[in-house]
Motif scaffolding. Sequence first.
Motif, PDB file in Angstrom:
ATOM      1  N   SER A 145       0.991  -1.226  -0.009  1.00 15.88           N
ATOM      2  CA  SER A 145       0.112  -0.016   0.023  1.00 15.88           C
ATOM      3  C   SER A 145       0.929   1.166  -0.054  1.00 15.88           C
ATOM      4  O   SER A 145       2.165   0.920   0.216  1.00 15.88           O
ATOM      5  N   GLY A 148       3.467   1.476   2.764  1.00 18.24           N
ATOM      6  CA  GLY A 148       4.495   0.427   2.997  1.00 18.24           C
ATOM      7  C   GLY A 148       4.091  -1.133   2.716  1.00 18.24           C
ATOM      8  O   GLY A 148       2.980  -1.104   2.033  1.00 18.24           O
ATOM      9  N   LYS A 164       6.032  -5.510   8.428  1.00 18.36           N
ATOM     10  CA  LYS A 164       5.426  -4.271   7.928  1.00 18.36           C
ATOM     11  C   LYS A 164       6.534  -3.199   7.433  1.00 18.36           C
ATOM     12  O   LYS A 164       7.081  -2.664   8.509  1.00 18.36           O
ATOM     13  N   PHE A 217       4.947  -8.764  12.902  1.00 15.69           N
ATOM     14  CA  PHE A 217       3.952  -9.584  13.366  1.00 15.69           C
ATOM     15  C   PHE A 217       3.809 -11.048  13.196  1.00 15.69           C
ATOM     16  O   PHE A 217       4.852 -11.503  12.401  1.00 15.69           O
ATOM     17  N   ASP A 218       3.093 -11.786  13.858  1.00 14.91           N
ATOM     18  CA  ASP A 218       2.940 -13.290  13.554  1.00 14.91           C
ATOM     19  C   ASP A 218       2.463 -13.383  12.084  1.00 14.91           C
ATOM     20  O   ASP A 218       1.782 -12.836  11.566  1.00 14.91           O
ATOM     21  N   LYS A 272     -10.451  -2.543   7.546  1.00 14.43           N
ATOM     22  CA  LYS A 272     -10.913  -2.925   6.310  1.00 14.43           C
ATOM     23  C   LYS A 272     -10.453  -4.483   6.274  1.00 14.43           C
ATOM     24  O   LYS A 272      -9.782  -4.654   7.194  1.00 14.43           O
ATOM     25  N   THR A 274      -8.360  -5.857   4.617  1.00 10.95           N
ATOM     26  CA  THR A 274      -6.892  -6.378   4.453  1.00 10.95           C
ATOM     27  C   THR A 274      -6.402  -6.228   5.899  1.00 10.95           C
ATOM     28  O   THR A 274      -5.277  -6.792   6.089  1.00 10.95           O
TER      29      THR A 274
HETATM   30  N1  LIG Z   1       0.499 -11.105   9.574  1.00 12.43           N
HETATM   31  C1  LIG Z   1       0.072 -11.403   8.210  1.00 12.43           C
HETATM   32  N2  LIG Z   1       0.295 -12.633   7.903  1.00 12.43           N
HETATM   33  C2  LIG Z   1      -0.246 -12.988   6.442  1.00 12.43           C
HETATM   34  N3  LIG Z   1      -0.433 -12.111   5.659  1.00 12.43           N
HETATM   35  C3  LIG Z   1      -0.506 -10.808   6.052  1.00 12.43           C
HETATM   36  C4  LIG Z   1      -0.071 -10.381   7.481  1.00 12.43           C
HETATM   37  N4  LIG Z   1      -0.179  -9.182   7.524  1.00 12.43           N
HETATM   38  C5  LIG Z   1      -0.643  -8.736   6.150  1.00 12.43           C
HETATM   39  N5  LIG Z   1      -0.659  -9.730   5.371  1.00 12.43           N
HETATM   40  C6  LIG Z   1      -1.280  -9.553   3.879  1.00 12.43           C
HETATM   41  O1  LIG Z   1      -0.928  -8.222   3.580  1.00 12.43           O
HETATM   42  C7  LIG Z   1      -2.126  -7.618   3.108  1.00 12.43           C
HETATM   43  C8  LIG Z   1      -2.216  -6.394   3.505  1.00 12.43           C
HETATM   44  O2  LIG Z   1      -1.227  -5.627   3.306  1.00 12.43           O
HETATM   45  P1  LIG Z   1      -1.177  -4.050   3.506  1.00 12.43           P
HETATM   46  O3  LIG Z   1      -1.369  -3.870   4.743  1.00 12.43           O
HETATM   47  O4  LIG Z   1       0.153  -3.471   2.780  1.00 12.43           O
HETATM   48  O5  LIG Z   1      -2.316  -3.308   2.598  1.00 12.43           O
HETATM   49  P2  LIG Z   1      -3.567  -2.576   3.152  1.00 12.43           P
HETATM   50  O6  LIG Z   1      -4.333  -3.055   4.331  1.00 12.43           O
HETATM   51  O7  LIG Z   1      -4.276  -2.187   2.046  1.00 12.43           O
HETATM   52  O8  LIG Z   1      -2.526  -1.462   3.462  1.00 12.43           O
HETATM   53  P3  LIG Z   1      -2.713  -0.194   4.624  1.00 12.43           P
HETATM   54  O9  LIG Z   1      -3.089  -1.056   5.968  1.00 12.43           O
HETATM   55  O10 LIG Z   1      -1.469   0.554   4.711  1.00 12.43           O
HETATM   56  O11 LIG Z   1      -3.698   0.706   4.202  1.00 12.43           O
HETATM   57  C9  LIG Z   1      -3.118  -8.627   3.619  1.00 12.43           C
HETATM   58  O12 LIG Z   1      -4.296  -8.621   2.699  1.00 12.43           O
HETATM   59  C10 LIG Z   1      -2.594  -9.841   3.768  1.00 12.43           C
HETATM   60  O13 LIG Z   1      -2.630 -10.742   2.512  1.00 12.43           O
END
Ligand SMILES: Nc1ncnc2c1ncn2[C@@H]1O[C@H](COP(=O)(O)OP(=O)(O)OP(=O)(O)O)[C@@H](O)[C@H]1O
Length: 417
Positions: A145, A148, A164, A217-218, A272, A274
């Motif tokens: 995103s 990051g 992250k 994170f885990d 959200k 994600t």
């Molecule tokens: N701890 C985790 N274990 C497994 N997959 C993860 C984990 N954290 C995030 N993800 C993956 O990363 C994705 C989210 O990525 P990211 O947080 O960069 O996107 P975003 O939520 O749209 O961004 P932001 O939170 O910065 O607005 C999740 O949909 C998941 O697939």
Amino acid sequence: MLKIVHILFLIFEYLGLPFSMKKISCMFNSLSGIIKMMSLSILCLNILCVECFERILKENYSVESPLPSSSHEFKHIVLRILLSILFGVLTGILCSLVFVWFVRCFVRYINRTPILKGAVVFSPKISPKTLQPALANETDVLGSSPNGKYYKIVLENGLNIAVKRLEPFKDESPSMKSKSAKRRIQQDLEMLSRLRHRNLMSLRAYIRESNRFSLVFDYMPCGSLEDVMREVWGNQRKLSWEVRLRIAVGIVKGLQYLHLSCNPRILHCNLKPTNVMLDNDFEPRLADCGLAKIMNKFGRVGSEYSAPEAFQNCRYTDKSDIFSFGVILSMLLTSRDPADPFFEEASNGGSLGQWLRQMQQNGESRQALDSCMLGEEMEEDEMLMAVRIAVVCVSDLPADRPSSDELVSMLTQLNSF
Ligand SMILES: Nc1ncnc2c1ncn2[C@@H]1O[C@H](COP(=O)(O)OP(=O)(O)OP(=O)(O)O)[C@@H](O)[C@H]1O
């Protein structure tokens, strides 16, 4: 006095207590210099004031009522004593105030969070030595995103972690680059690391590099609710109402903990799908709690899940998190993607929430539900009740939305309606 404290700190250093002797001695030297200079100037000022007052009074006195010399001398001594006491008291008060101020500054200086470089680890399973080199192998991108990227990293001991890597501060205002801003972020991250709830992702470690933070994170093998829903949309997976309700209840319990049990309370600010991770039993765990606010990114980009007041006026409350939850619940009930252009084109509103409200007002709630979940009468009643809850959560006015506490009881008692 200062010399005594100085000697005390020398003893502390000898005993190996965690004080930086160089810093402290430097601070004490400058502190003692400042106090000495101040005392000297106050003393001079004191003498000058006494002399001036004495002269003024003497002049007036001699012009208006001349007195015999012995009584004149006596009064002169009394006057001198009184003036000295007066200025002595004033000087004492002034010095005490200055001293208290210095002590306050000193205590603040000692108590402030040190700017840490390298890894700060909160989990016994992660060793700082293996964490930093592992970050170099950031090839497995989980998500990305503008804030990051998420990477999957395998540590030497075989542990899978999700890291992250937040974007560097380069585009930020000078205030974000400052030491105090970084110190504040560190304090907030340490506060996040202390959060413990089965529906929250725990921060296991963070690493501060010169211009960015990385959060550990885990790793969750099932991924996020978004990942699971994509499979549902692609007809690769079926999700029962029971599982969807478990996910909804878990999210609300996570919010309830953040909003009502934490001190100070925490707002998610970026709820959200994600940011909802799922474990093997589909128990949800909220990720990135409060991160948008900590990183000063809050309210900048609106999404389908953002409350209208949050991205229009940057006014974020617990009820804004409830709005985001309402959109997620609508998605779980209808299996529709809130980002589907259909909702923008629909004449009856520009969002999934507004569409669902319209359907409910027209008595068409059943048609809005995902047909894969229909069949059992009792479950259908629960779902229709849940539609009502989702519609009230996405109310335009924050005051019309329920609190997380109310939502927990509403959702957990769905089958008793
Ligand atoms: N701890 C985790 N274990 C497994 N997959 C993860 C984990 N954290 C995030 N993800 C993956 O990363 C994705 C989210 O990525 P990211 O947080 O960069 O996107 P975003 O939520 O749209 O961004 P932001 O939170 O910065 O607005 C999740 O949909 C998941 O697939």
